[in-house]
Design a protein around this motif. Structure first.
Motif: not given
Lengths: 244, 244
Positions: A172-173, A211-214, B99, B134-135, B235-241
């Motif tokens: 995470x950034x 940079x997150x899930x989006x 986004x 952006x999902x 929620x940027x502590x979470x990775x990509x979707x």
């Protein structure tokens, strides 16, 4: 709002500065300024100065420099390498990266890049315009556009490169950012390809950040990352600009 | 890349979903999809689903919902109140705020606002398009445009409002951000006027924050602030979707 112009000339009290024909046109014909009107000048070396128009016509203008408003000061040391997006999105990155205090921008071309050349003259004009607007004391350096592998080969080993990764392992950034010289790398719309990601993973100075899930567009990722860096390690601990 | 569409209909295994005429045109005529082609659907309530086109012509299309790809999940609770900038910069804020995960956007009109109305239908279309791209699992809420004083009167007292201040006393953003429900307020190009700043200073839920020494355009400030909030408290502590 006093007009603020970037010039190449040296700036010091009493200096006589001739501006470019385009700037003369802007001052005289567009903004309709005349002799005696104030203009603010900066050149990236000598700080920011109050000046007054001495002469202006359609093709030329001359200003006399009066007093220094702000001294030149060190600026945050963060770079942006990016695969240029198309048209207005490139203008957008250029403008926003300047506002967000990037010291250097370098367009890079990757395997999935759609845009394979950049109009450097136009981009430099945008950098200057954005610097004039946002009251920076410098214009970001436009490093020569290059293929990604060359830009990576030329990367200084003591500068951290945060790779904005859409896929694969990343940190995470907010957790990954560290103080010291930094840069961000943003890929093209289609992302980096496997060989590029493998090459990046092997570089001792590179760190993949998420940079997150989006799914962010490339230009959004670039600006979001610069903003987070400025807030955490840049000059956003300082208040708004004050003039003496 | 599979096309991703926001629909109003309920989504569940085996459901039959008719899309809007504009979406039918997009699927059939623009993207030239036919029966059997996969499409991803979401409605902001039931998660994200794989579906297949059953019928498509110029004016109508019908899809059959197959399996759920992602369950609906809570999203970051951050709002954006902003004095709408002109033309493309408004589209830009709309797209980027989506986004960057804003849950709600509300255009507000201030004393120095140049833009005094907003095409809500067009803005909503942009929000949907950006959410599809952006999902996101939701489309940001578009709260009714309102004068600033009404929006402040309606502000929930348990939600912190970070005011992006160009002038006057403010705290650095990184230091001021706190966890919990949040919102950002961005003024018009000319800034807030004195009476507005005084009113804001008197609100118990409002905190003036600064974004450094450069003068950011309103849309840059909005996006920079949202990015910093997501990195720190969102929620940027979470990775990509990831899809199941």
């Amino acid at each position: 709002m006093t007009i603020r112009l970037h010039v190449d000339a040296d700036l010091a009290e009493g200096a006589d500065v001739a501006v470019s024909p385009a700037q003369a046109h802007y001052l005289g014909s567009v903004m309709r300024l005349g002799p005696g009107d104030p203009v603010i000048l900066f050149n990236g070396r000598d700080g920011e100065w109050a000046a007054r128009l001495a002469e202006v016509n359609r093709k030329a203008a001359r200003l006399v420099v009066e007093t220094r408003l702000r001294p030149q000061a060190p600026e945050p040391d963060v770079w942006l390498l990016f695969a240029p997006p198309k048209g207005p999105r490139l203008d957008f990155v250029t403008e926003k990266a300047t506002e967000l205090g990037a010291a250097l921008l370098r367009p890079v071309f990757t395997r999935r890049s759609v845009v394979t050349r950049v109009n450097e003259e136009k981009m430099r004009a945008h950098l200057i315009e954005a610097a004039e607007q946002c009251e920076r004391l410098t214009v970001p350096v436009l490093a020569p556009p290059a293929p990604l592998d060359r830009a990576l080969a030329e990367w200084p080993s003591d500068r951290r490169l945060f790779v904005l990764a859409e896929h694969g392992p990343s940190r995470p950034l907010a957790e990954a950012l560290t103080p010291g010289p930094a840069g961000f790398l943003v890929g093209p719309e289609g992302g980096f390809d496997k060989t590029e990601l493998d090459a990046l993973a092997g570089l001792p100075f590179a760190v993949a950040v998420g940079l997150g899930p989006r799914i962010l567009r490339a230009e959004t990722a670039a600006l979001a990352a610069l903003a987070c860096w400025q807030a955490r390690h840049g000059d956003w601990a300082v208040g708004p600009a004050f003039r003496s």
